[in-house]
Design a protein around this motif. Structure first.
Motif, PDB file in Angstrom:
ATOM      1  N   HIS A   1      -9.857   4.233  -5.716  1.00  0.00           N
ATOM      2  CA  HIS A   1     -11.077   4.960  -4.759  1.00  0.00           C
ATOM      3  C   HIS A   1     -12.045   3.835  -4.472  1.00  0.00           C
ATOM      4  O   HIS A   1     -13.282   4.201  -4.338  1.00  0.00           O
ATOM      5  CB  HIS A   1     -11.548   6.021  -5.787  1.00  0.00           C
ATOM      6  CG  HIS A   1     -10.777   6.916  -6.340  1.00  0.00           C
ATOM      7  ND1 HIS A   1     -10.096   8.000  -5.326  1.00  0.00           N
ATOM      8  CD2 HIS A   1     -10.147   7.239  -7.652  1.00  0.00           C
ATOM      9  CE1 HIS A   1      -9.472   8.752  -6.114  1.00  0.00           C
ATOM     10  NE2 HIS A   1      -9.480   8.365  -7.372  1.00  0.00           N
ATOM     11  N   ILE A   2     -11.439   2.480  -4.075  1.00  0.00           N
ATOM     12  CA  ILE A   2     -12.184   1.554  -3.699  1.00  0.00           C
ATOM     13  C   ILE A   2     -12.550   1.924  -2.111  1.00  0.00           C
ATOM     14  O   ILE A   2     -13.799   1.915  -1.377  1.00  0.00           O
ATOM     15  CB  ILE A   2     -11.619   0.362  -3.566  1.00  0.00           C
ATOM     16  CG1 ILE A   2     -11.742  -0.098  -5.392  1.00  0.00           C
ATOM     17  CG2 ILE A   2     -12.569  -1.007  -2.930  1.00  0.00           C
ATOM     18  CD1 ILE A   2     -10.739  -1.180  -5.516  1.00  0.00           C
ATOM     19  N   VAL A   3     -11.546   2.479  -1.400  1.00  0.00           N
ATOM     20  CA  VAL A   3     -11.659   2.791  -0.077  1.00  0.00           C
ATOM     21  C   VAL A   3     -10.951   4.253   0.007  1.00  0.00           C
ATOM     22  O   VAL A   3     -10.082   4.673  -0.623  1.00  0.00           O
ATOM     23  CB  VAL A   3     -10.792   1.951   1.192  1.00  0.00           C
ATOM     24  CG1 VAL A   3     -11.495   0.424   1.089  1.00  0.00           C
ATOM     25  CG2 VAL A   3      -9.237   1.915   0.523  1.00  0.00           C
ATOM     26  N   PRO A   4     -11.178   5.015   1.241  1.00  0.00           N
ATOM     27  CA  PRO A   4     -10.914   6.348   1.112  1.00  0.00           C
ATOM     28  C   PRO A   4      -9.311   6.233   1.646  1.00  0.00           C
ATOM     29  O   PRO A   4      -8.734   5.456   2.258  1.00  0.00           O
ATOM     30  CB  PRO A   4     -11.476   6.736   2.400  1.00  0.00           C
ATOM     31  CG  PRO A   4     -12.703   6.154   2.518  1.00  0.00           C
ATOM     32  CD  PRO A   4     -12.293   4.853   2.219  1.00  0.00           C
ATOM     33  N   LYS A   5      -8.541   7.272   1.162  1.00  0.00           N
ATOM     34  CA  LYS A   5      -7.089   7.370   1.413  1.00  0.00           C
ATOM     35  C   LYS A   5      -6.914   7.412   2.864  1.00  0.00           C
ATOM     36  O   LYS A   5      -7.588   7.947   3.589  1.00  0.00           O
ATOM     37  CB  LYS A   5      -6.376   8.374   0.538  1.00  0.00           C
ATOM     38  CG  LYS A   5      -4.980   8.592   0.614  1.00  0.00           C
ATOM     39  CD  LYS A   5      -4.363   9.786  -0.197  1.00  0.00           C
ATOM     40  CE  LYS A   5      -3.069   9.870  -0.156  1.00  0.00           C
ATOM     41  NZ  LYS A   5      -2.254   8.864  -0.702  1.00  0.00           N
ATOM     42  N   ASP A   6      -5.985   6.845   3.326  1.00  0.00           N
ATOM     43  CA  ASP A   6      -5.391   6.943   4.852  1.00  0.00           C
ATOM     44  C   ASP A   6      -6.564   6.378   5.608  1.00  0.00           C
ATOM     45  O   ASP A   6      -6.568   6.661   7.008  1.00  0.00           O
ATOM     46  CB  ASP A   6      -5.039   8.048   5.194  1.00  0.00           C
ATOM     47  CG  ASP A   6      -3.954   8.755   4.330  1.00  0.00           C
ATOM     48  OD1 ASP A   6      -2.891   8.070   4.067  1.00  0.00           O
ATOM     49  OD2 ASP A   6      -3.709   9.981   4.408  1.00  0.00           O
ATOM     50  N   SER A   7      -7.501   5.480   5.161  1.00  0.00           N
ATOM     51  CA  SER A   7      -8.779   4.973   6.001  1.00  0.00           C
ATOM     52  C   SER A   7      -7.879   3.583   6.575  1.00  0.00           C
ATOM     53  O   SER A   7      -6.695   3.106   6.081  1.00  0.00           O
ATOM     54  CB  SER A   7      -9.755   4.534   5.370  1.00  0.00           C
ATOM     55  OG  SER A   7      -9.548   3.464   4.714  1.00  0.00           O
ATOM     56  N   LEU A   8      -8.579   2.917   7.567  1.00  0.00           N
ATOM     57  CA  LEU A   8      -8.201   1.683   7.844  1.00  0.00           C
ATOM     58  C   LEU A   8      -7.831   0.499   7.132  1.00  0.00           C
ATOM     59  O   LEU A   8      -7.154  -0.297   7.117  1.00  0.00           O
ATOM     60  CB  LEU A   8      -8.876   1.012   9.375  1.00  0.00           C
ATOM     61  CG  LEU A   8      -8.506  -0.145   9.936  1.00  0.00           C
ATOM     62  CD1 LEU A   8      -7.251   0.243  10.814  1.00  0.00           C
ATOM     63  CD2 LEU A   8      -9.787  -0.420  10.925  1.00  0.00           C
ATOM     64  N   LEU A   9      -8.723   0.560   6.070  1.00  0.00           N
ATOM     65  CA  LEU A   9      -8.785  -0.549   4.841  1.00  0.00           C
ATOM     66  C   LEU A   9      -7.783  -0.080   3.680  1.00  0.00           C
ATOM     67  O   LEU A   9      -7.592  -0.893   2.860  1.00  0.00           O
ATOM     68  CB  LEU A   9     -10.047  -0.760   4.342  1.00  0.00           C
ATOM     69  CG  LEU A   9     -11.155  -1.312   5.421  1.00  0.00           C
ATOM     70  CD1 LEU A   9     -12.509  -1.209   4.862  1.00  0.00           C
ATOM     71  CD2 LEU A   9     -10.767  -2.515   5.908  1.00  0.00           C
ATOM     72  N   ASP A  10      -7.050   0.911   3.852  1.00  0.00           N
ATOM     73  CA  ASP A  10      -5.936   1.496   3.026  1.00  0.00           C
ATOM     74  C   ASP A  10      -4.787   0.599   3.089  1.00  0.00           C
ATOM     75  O   ASP A  10      -3.967   1.548   3.779  1.00  0.00           O
ATOM     76  CB  ASP A  10      -5.951   3.059   2.898  1.00  0.00           C
ATOM     77  CG  ASP A  10      -5.141   3.406   1.635  1.00  0.00           C
ATOM     78  OD1 ASP A  10      -5.020   2.842   0.798  1.00  0.00           O
ATOM     79  OD2 ASP A  10      -4.716   4.761   2.018  1.00  0.00           O
ATOM     80  N   VAL A  11      -4.737  -0.498   2.752  1.00  0.00           N
ATOM     81  CA  VAL A  11      -3.658  -1.276   3.175  1.00  0.00           C
ATOM     82  C   VAL A  11      -2.635  -1.374   2.025  1.00  0.00           C
ATOM     83  O   VAL A  11      -2.841  -1.382   0.751  1.00  0.00           O
ATOM     84  CB  VAL A  11      -3.889  -2.611   3.824  1.00  0.00           C
ATOM     85  CG1 VAL A  11      -4.813  -2.644   5.045  1.00  0.00           C
ATOM     86  CG2 VAL A  11      -4.806  -3.199   2.676  1.00  0.00           C
ATOM     87  N   PRO A  12      -1.267  -1.545   2.403  1.00  0.00           N
ATOM     88  CA  PRO A  12      -0.209  -1.654   1.151  1.00  0.00           C
ATOM     89  C   PRO A  12      -0.490  -2.854   0.135  1.00  0.00           C
ATOM     90  O   PRO A  12      -1.289  -4.024   0.785  1.00  0.00           O
ATOM     91  CB  PRO A  12       1.137  -1.908   1.715  1.00  0.00           C
ATOM     92  CG  PRO A  12       0.848  -1.473   3.304  1.00  0.00           C
ATOM     93  CD  PRO A  12      -0.545  -1.545   3.580  1.00  0.00           C
ATOM     94  N   ASN A  13      -0.412  -2.947  -0.949  1.00  0.00           N
ATOM     95  CA  ASN A  13      -0.498  -3.896  -1.946  1.00  0.00           C
ATOM     96  C   ASN A  13       0.099  -5.347  -0.983  1.00  0.00           C
ATOM     97  O   ASN A  13      -0.100  -6.506  -1.448  1.00  0.00           O
ATOM     98  CB  ASN A  13       0.167  -3.842  -3.277  1.00  0.00           C
ATOM     99  CG  ASN A  13      -0.517  -2.780  -3.703  1.00  0.00           C
ATOM    100  OD1 ASN A  13      -1.453  -2.395  -3.532  1.00  0.00           O
ATOM    101  ND2 ASN A  13       0.268  -2.107  -4.786  1.00  0.00           N
TER     102      ASN A  13
END
Length: 140
Positions: free
Chosen positions: A38-50
């Motif tokens: 929960h550092i960034v919202p799910k499916d946001s632009l910053l929700d990148v793969p590990n």
């Protein structure tokens, strides 16, 4: 940049361990740690793969090492490596829960452990910490 499934070494129904199949570990919620914690919202632009986070991490390590004053960046390198190793421990635990032997994953975890050892012990950071604590302060 990085596929959702990578060939990984897993057991199949025929009990053959030498077959390579596509792993599902990259499609799990833990495959995107920023939204998982929960550092960034799910499916946001910053929700990148590990994997993209890892590429950025290894690029930063390379960039900081390539500078002529890499010793000045040693605390930052150590901090980055501690963060990387903590995520490796978490993800390795999840892999063992799934009983999946993902060669790409375990290789990255081993690399992160080696980098942490390199920056803390081999590079002399631990000696530097011990020496700085023994230096007496000036008394005037």
């Amino acid at each position: 940049l990085y596929p959702n499934s990578i060939p990984c070494h897993v057991n199949n129904t025929n009990n053959k361990t030498d077959d390579f199949v596509q792993s599902s570990v990259f499609t799990l919620p833990e495959g995107k740690l920023l939204s998982f914690f929960h550092i960034v919202p799910k499916d946001s632009l910053l929700d990148v793969p590990n994997a993209l986070l890892g590429c950025i991490f290894y690029f930063l390590i390379f960039l900081l090492e390539a500078t002529s004053s890499s010793f000045a960046f040693l605390p930052l390198l150590l901090l980055l490596n501690c963060a990387s190793m903590s995520t490796s421990v978490f993800l390795a635990y999840k892999l063992t829960e799934l009983r999946e032997l993902c060669l790409v994953c375990w290789t990255c975890h081993l690399l992160n452990g080696t980098l942490l050892y390199h920056y803390f012990f081999w590079n002399g950071y631990s000696k530097r910490l011990r020496l700085s604590s023994k230096i007496p302060s000036k008394i005037e």
